[in-house]
Every structure is written in structure tokens, then in C-alpha cells.
Design a protein around this motif. Structure first.
Motif: not given
Length: 810
Positions: A413, A768, A783, A788
Motif C-alpha cells: 500500500n 489488503t 490489491t 495506496s
């Protein structure tokens, strides 16, 4: 034995002590006086038991305990569930499963018990949590308010409600169908059951009663959110006949509930919903908080009969024994208000959209995108196991137990500025690494020697799936089975060195499983036993006290064959073993163990073998607590919510059960497909299954199929289970399916390219990111790329500055 303890009250006086053991057992003692309790408490503290929790030594006041434990703040950040938080509040406020006179109290959540389908996204489906039960019906509330205004007594203060929301009678009303509450209810009624018309028989009718009846303002008990057996008459008890001639048996459910398991599931989903999460603090203010007493309680129409409150009656000062006994009985059975925890408004839970760690791939799967790691030849693939921490990805290849081990650096992320929503750096290979004997047996290394990662020294046994004998701990260390000497081994991830070896099985280990927090390990073997081990966390540095030849304890610890100095022997003796045990030997299978798993939170071990039913053992006693009769499985898994997942390779059926053995759902896969691996979500309600084509699936699951025909047990379900509806999963191969564990319905599919059959799946801690290893030596990360950006935005809002974000900000 290790413990923590807390002061408790009994009959509105602080004379009790409840002891909570590390193994999750607990004991409640009433010493009859404050002095007796204090003496017992001091004796425990002076004994200095291991792991005594210092929080409880610092204060005896429940409100201060709440503040010191930071429970409210953790709940507001969504770090603990609504259910867990309510249980913790009940515990701090003196409510206990060991005392039915002050049993844990939970709120009525829903108001819709008549619709054919339940819409948890509709606010009108829920009860108003800002009001006490007695204030939900405006017409009835007027009568309560009139009684309050007109009541005038020189001794008894004014009150709205003459009954209480939680009492011994309330607890027995809901739980009468399960022991020991059945027996307690008979004792409470003088040796017989209450009349059938007054007993718990219909959830909708009970809800109408708490809305209409002037003497009924009861809330709920926690079991209605997790134990469907309280709604069924499993013990075939004769509760009597109603006035209409009906035999009282199971509880009548709302139209939207298919069965008791479905009701409890949806009830729990309602408790954890966004609506309840945003309003639960209002109910807490009424029961545990600032609206419990005084002017705020009056304004909130939340005043109960005075004897239910702590401090209004001092039993010890009543000199007349008859009057004292009568007062005790009144307190015991009339109801007790919990200890007040807060005198200011409770925190409100953060909006779900602001809680980044809850933006899991299960919440918005359609936003997920795939990202292939560049230079996959440097990733140590295909993998038998992957572990993704907050800064490291550990990859163990399919040679396990003589596996190569790679340790890569990454930051999930965190955008890399090149369009990838994470940072990933390949680990460095070590030429001339461990495993020289095996390399000699295999011949000269190939052209990719520079990316031959360190290899564990092992003499493997053939015919065992490599994925089944590898687990990676939270400390990024690897535990392997499948060794010719019947051992299990703890392997370092930074050099593939053997840190510890333990022996106890009489045949090779064929499968193993770690608990989610890596505190317990289970191992299954060809010797038909399942062993339970305790795993201790790594020390700050273990390199100075471990070596390639170190051995662990266990029932069959083997001495070193070489000579050792006395100082080395003393060091080995004093060093705390990482693998402790086995602490339990779990029996009941009749052939090789195929799969096993353990959950320390549930205190349960689940296992299966070629010719035996699925077995559930307790961690604490090693006792067989449940046998899933007629259920043949080749792989099992256990969710944090107590859902047992079973995969039958020969029947191509995946099914789920409760811990009490009730079938929840089952789904069938095409015979052209096979489940190769599975990951369960952090919240315990969803799962990911990797589906490969059957041709390649056989290669991965050869040990499942090799003996399935020998078992002689072709019946996967008993007759009663065959009547259960079977769904069908029609997903392409290879692919990753998102499953609802309650219905086993697919709610999203991630399709991979032809030839990308899956060898391993791994979710990072907050779910995640999903990492996938494929047969064509690719490492793919799935993801949500927008997450992010939200992380970066949050960091900037917090004033974070650093060189790492300069190229992104530009």
C-alpha cells in the motif's frame, strides 16, 4: 499457572474475585466480604504467578480499568469488533458468565422480524440504540413517564421501570434449552418449568413483548449472536404444552431466517454492521455510561428501581437476618445495573471509509487489480508457501522440506511512483548456501545458480505434498515436516539454517498447521496421531545460540552424537526451546493424517485423515469434543468465527460446519476443477480458494488421491446431510474465488491465464493484499490501487514528510 484477575462484585457488594487463566478458563469466587476478597487477592499477588497482568494491579475501579486498557479507543479505530467490545465492557462492569444474576447484557439490534428478507443496509431494519427498551414505544413511554412523575415515597426513589433489562430470570428465559440453564430454570421455578405460554418460543413475539408489555424491558444475552443451539431443543426436553395445544419445542424464527444457524449469522452481521457501529456508543452510554444515573438518566427515561444500583443498599449493615436474606434474594433475582464505566459521553466510532486497514480485498473486490512482480526468476518460484508481513515477503519453494528460502523486502500500500501500488525489492541470493549435500546428489547447478536461494538441509520423504508440510510463523521463520527422521524443524528465513529440531512422531510428518498468531502448532503424521506444540516467539537475536546441528526437545529429543564442551551443554540446557511439547497427543484417526489446523482463540484443533471422520479436539485438555460423522475430508480449515471448512477431493464438494457439527452449507465443483489452496479472511466470514484444472490439480494433490480409493468410505455425508441444498461453483480454471463462508456462494472471481495454475496463496495481515504463486513461476499481487493513494493522503494529513514521497508529491 499463569493468570490475570479482576475485582468483582456479588449481590452489589465488592466481595468477589474472578480469575482469568491464560488457557481461557476462568473461576468466580465470592468471599462474603471486602476483607476476605482483599486477603485472597494479596495472597495471589504475593505468589507472583507467571504473566500476572499488571493493569489489574494498578486499580480496582472499573472506569479506570477501561481507561488504562484503551479499549474504547481501540474499538473506535475498528481494531476490535462490536461483539468483542461489548464482552469486554461487560467484564469490566462486573458481568460474568459465572453469575446469572449479573450475566453479560447485549442490546436488541433489529426491529424487523416480519419481512421475508432482511436488508442490513436499511436503517429502518434496526432498533433505535439511543433509547432504552422502555422508551422505544411512545405510547408505553408516556405511561412510564406518568408513573415516574406521580410516584411519591419517603424511602423509595422515583423510577421509570419496575423490572430490569437483565436478571437471572431473563438469562434463563433465553437459555432454557441448553444446560446448565435448563436445570437452573427448574430450580428457580420450584422444581418444574414455568408455563409453556410464558417461555421463550417466538423471537417476533418476544420483540413485541418488550415493546408492549409494561413489565417487560429485557435486553438480550450474547449467545443469541453466536450459539444457534439456544434456539433448538437438542436435548428433546418436554417443556409442556401451550394453551392452544401446541408442544413447546424449538423457537419460531423470523421469516428472513432459514434456520437457527442462519438467524445467528444474520443477527451477528447486524451487530457488526455500519449502522450499529455508528450508533452503538449511544446504547453504551445508557447501560455502562453517563446516562446510567443522575439527571442524564432521568432525561433519557432510563431510571430503574433503586435496589438495582450499586451503592444504594449495604447488605452488611442490615442487622435483621430475615430482612438481609430477603434483600439478597431481591437483588439476586430482580436485576443488577452494571458498574458505571464512564461519566462522560462515549467516543463515536470512526467512519468506516476512514479506517484504512479495513479496506480489505473482501470489502470491494471489484476494485482489485493484478500486478506481476518483475524479474520473477529472482522470486524463488513456484512456491509451496508465502508469508507477507508489513515489510517482508518470505517465499518457500516446492522442494520442501529441502526447500530454498527467499526473503524479499516490500511495503504494501505504498506507491512506487511507477504505477505499482506497493514497493518490492528482491532478496539477495547466496551462492554456496546451505544444502550442499542435496546439491551434490542433484548434480551441478544450472545456469541460474546466482538466484539459487539458500536451501534447507533435509532428507525428505516421498509422496507428501510440499504445501502441506510448510508453515511460516509471524517471526518469518519456517517450520517443516516430511523429514525421513520423523522430525519437525524450525528454519531461518535469512539463511535457511536449522534453528531447532523436535521429535515425537513415530512416522514422517505429513501435514502441519500454525495458529493465526503462531503460538500453537499442530502436526499430523503417518502414525495416525496429531500432536499439539506450543511455539515461543523469537528472542531479539538467536544467531548466537543456534546452529545447524541444534536439536529441540519433545518427547523424543535426541542427544548430539558428537562431543560437546560442558559450557555448550549448559547453554543448550538453559536456552528456552522455541518448540515446546508435544503438549497434547490427539488420537482418533485410523490412517495417515491429511490435513490439520489450530486456532488458539477458539481453543480448537481440526484434523482429517484418509479413512476417518473429521475430528475436533480441545487445546486445553486434548479431548475429542466433536466428530463430524460420515464426513470424509482431504483438507480442513478453521475460521476465527468457528466455521469449519471441509474439502472432499473425491466428491469435489466443499462444505462448512459449526463447531457443534451442524452443516451450514455445501457447494460442488466441476470434476474438471480442483481446490489447490485456501486462505480465510481475518474477520472469519470469507475465504479465498485457488482453483486449478483437475489435470494439474492431481499433481499437487497426489497424496489426497493416492489412497482415497483405499479408504472404503465413499459416503461424504450422512442421510440427513444429503438433504441439504448444494450450490455449484462454476468458476474457470485457474482462478481465485471469493466465497461467503455462510452460504458458500461466490461473490467475486479473479481469473488467471491458462498455464498459471496456483501453487500458493497468502494474505497480508490486514488482508489488503493477496500474493499468488503460479506454476509458470510468476508472483502476482492483487490489491486495490486506490488504497495506496489513501494511505499517502492520510500520511500527508498527519504531517508526515520524507524523501520517499517527494517523487509522488511532484
Amino acid at each position: 499457572m499463569s493468570l490475570i484477575d479482576a475485582f468483582y462484585r456479588y449481590l452489589l457488594r465488592r466481595s468477589a474475585l474472578e480469575i482469568f487463566m491464560v488457557d481461557r478458563s476462568n473461576f468466580f469466587f465470592d468471599f462474603g466480604s471486602r476483607e476476605g476478597r482483599r486477603n485472597a487477592y494479596q495472597a495471589i499477588v504475593h505468589a507472583r504467578p507467571l504473566y500476572l497482568n499488571n493493569i489489574y494491579l494498578a486499580t480496582q475501579r472499573p472506569g479506570l480499568l477501561l481507561k488504562r486498557t484503551q479499549l474504547m479507543e481501540r474499538w473506535a479505530r475498528w481494531e476490535i469488533s462490536n461483539f468483542e467490545y461489548l464482552m469486554q465492557l461487560n467484564t469490566l462492569a462486573g458481568r460474568s458468565y459465572n453469575d446469572i444474576t449479573q450475566y453479560p447484557v447485549f442490546p436488541w439490534i433489529l426491529s424487523d422480524y416480519s419481512s421475508k428478507s432482511l436488508d442490513l443496509s436499511n436503517p429502518s431494519s434496526y432498533r433505535d440504540l439511543s433509547k432504552p427498551i422502555g422508551a422505544l414505544n411512545p405510547d408505553r413511554l408516556k405511561k412510564f413517564q406518568e408513573r415516574y412523575s406521580s410516584f411519591d415515597d419517603p424511602v423509595i426513589p422515583k423510577f421509570h421501570y419496575g423490572s430490569h433489562y437483565s436478571s437471572a430470570g431473563t438469562v434463563l428465559y433465553y437459555l432454557i434449552r441448553v444446560e446448565p440453564f435448563t436445570t437452573l430454570a427448574i430450580k428457580l421455578q420450584g422444581g418444574k418449568f414455568d408455563h409453556a405460554d410464558r417461555m421463550f418460543s417466538d423471537i417476533f413475539a418476544t420483540w413485541n413483548g418488550v415493546l408492549e408489555d409494561m413489565s417487560d424491558v429485557k435486553e438480550l444475552v450474547p449467545e443469541l449472536f453466536y450459539l444457534p443451539e439456544v434456539l433448538t431443543n437438542e436435548n428433546s426436553i418436554d417443556f409442556g404444552t401451550t394453551q392452544l395445544g401446541g408442544k413447546l419445542d424449538t423457537v419460531k424464527l423470523p421469516a428472513w431466517a432459514e434456520n437457527p444457524v442462519d438467524f445467528v449469522h444474520k443477527h451477528r452481521m447486524a451487530l457488526e454492521s455500519e449502522y450499529v457501529s455508528s450508533h452503538l456508543h449511544e446504547w453504551i452510554d445508557l447501560i455502562f455510561g453517563y446516562k446510567q444515573r443522575g439527571k442524564e438518566a432521568i432525561a433519557a427515561n432510563n431510571v430503574f428501581f433503586y435496589i438495582t444500583y450499586e451503592g444504594t443498599v449495604d447488605i452488611d449493615k442490615i442487622s435483621d437476618p430475615v430482612q438481609q436474606h430477603a434483600t439478597q434474594d431481591q437483588i439476586a433475582y430482580f436485576g443488577q445495573t452494571p458498574s458505571q464505566l464512564l461519566t462522560i459521553p462515549h467516543l463515536k466510532k470512526k467512519p468506516l471509509s476512514e479506517v484504512l486497514h479495513l479496506q480489505t480485498i473482501f470489502r470491494n473486490p471489484k476494485a482489485i487489480k493484478s500486478y506481476a512482480i518483475p524479474s520473477p526468476e529472482q522470486c524463488n518460484l513456484p512456491a509451496a508457501a508465502i508469508h507477507a508481513s508489513s515489510d517482508t515477503v518470505v517465499v518457500v519453494d516446492l522442494n520442501a522440506p529441502a526447500a530454498h528460502v527467499a526473503q524479499h523486502k516490500w511495503q504494501p500500500n505504498t506507491p512506487d511512483g511507477q504505477g505499482t501500488p506497493f514497493l518490492f525489492h528482491h532478496g539477495k541470493a547466496t551462492s554456496g548456501s546451505a544444502g550442499g549435500i542435496i546439491r551434490m546428489l542433484k548434480g551441478p547447478a544450472g545456469t541460474g545458480e546466482e538466484w539459487q536461494y539458500p536451501q534447507a538441509l533435509a532428507f525428505p520423504v516421498s509422496g507428501i505434498r510440499s504445501q502441506a508440510i510448510v508453515s511460516i510463523t509471524c517471526d518469518k521463520e519456517i517450520i517443516t515436516g516430511g523429514h525421513a527422521d520423523n522430525s519437525i524443524r524450525l528454519i531461518s528465513s535469512d539463511g535457511a539454517k536449522t534453528l531447532e529440531t523436535a521429535y515425537a512422531h513415530c512416522a514422517p510428518v505429513t501435514c502441519l498447521g500454525l495458529s493465526p498468531n503462531s503460538d500453537y502448532l499442530v502436526t499430523g503424521s503417518r502414525d495416525t496421531t496429531v500432536l499439539l506444540w506450543r511455539i515461543h516467539r523469537a528472542l531479539a537475536s538467536h544467531s548466537s545460540v543456534t546452529s545447524e546441528s541444534s536439536t529441540g526437545n519433545g518427547t523424543g529429543m535426541r542427544p548430539s552424537t558428537g562431543s560437546s564442551s560442558s559450557s555448550h551443554l549448559l547453554m543448550e540446557k538453559n536456552r528456552r526451546r522455541r518448540i515446546e511439547g508435544p503438549i497434547q497427543v490427539l488420537r482418533g484417526h485410523h490412517s495417515e493424517i491429511l490435513s490439520c489446523c489450530v486456532n488458539s482463540g477458539l481453543r480448537m484443533v481440526v484434523s482429517c485423515s484418509h479413512s476417518s471422520d473429521v475430528l475436533l479436539h480441545s487445546i486445553r485438555e486434548g479431548r475429542l469434543v466433536r466428530r463430524l460423522d460420515g464426513v470424509l475430508a482431504h483438507a480442513v480449515s478453521l475460521s476465527s468465527e468457528g466455521i469449519v471448512v471441509v474439502w472432499n477431493e473425491s466428491k469435489h464438494i466443499i462444505s462448512t460446519f459449526t463447531l457443534n457439527g451442524v452443516l451450514i452449507a455445501k457447494s460442488e465443483l466441476p470434476f474438471s476443477s480442483s481446490i489447490c489452496c485456501m486462505e480465510i479472511s481475518l474477520d472469519g466470514w470469507s475465504a479465498l480458494i485457488g482453483i486449478n484444472s483437475q489435470e494439474n490439480g492431481i499433481a499437487y494433490n497426489s497424496s489426497w488421491n493416492s489412497q482415497s480409493s483405499k479408504s472404503g468410505n465413499e459416503d461424504f455425508y450422512s442421510d440427513s446431510e444429503e438433504t441439504h441444498d448444494t450450490n455449484r461453483i462454476n468458476a474457470p480454471s485457474p482462478s481465485i474465488c471469493f466465497l461467503d463462508l455462510h452460504t458458500l456462494e461466490v461473490f467475486h472471481v479473479l481469473k488467471l491465464r491458462e498455464g498459471q495454475d496456483i501453487t500458493a496463496l497468502a494474505l497480508n495481515k490486514d488482508n489488503t493484499n493477496l500474493l499468488v504463486s503460479t506454476w509458470d513461476k510468476q508472483l502476482i499481487v492483487f490489491t486495490d490501487p486506490t488504497l495506496s493513494l489513501k494511505v499517502v493522503d492520510q500520511m500527508l494529513k498527519l504531517g508526515w514528510e520524507g524523501d520517499g514521497l517527494k517523487h509522488l508529491i511532484k
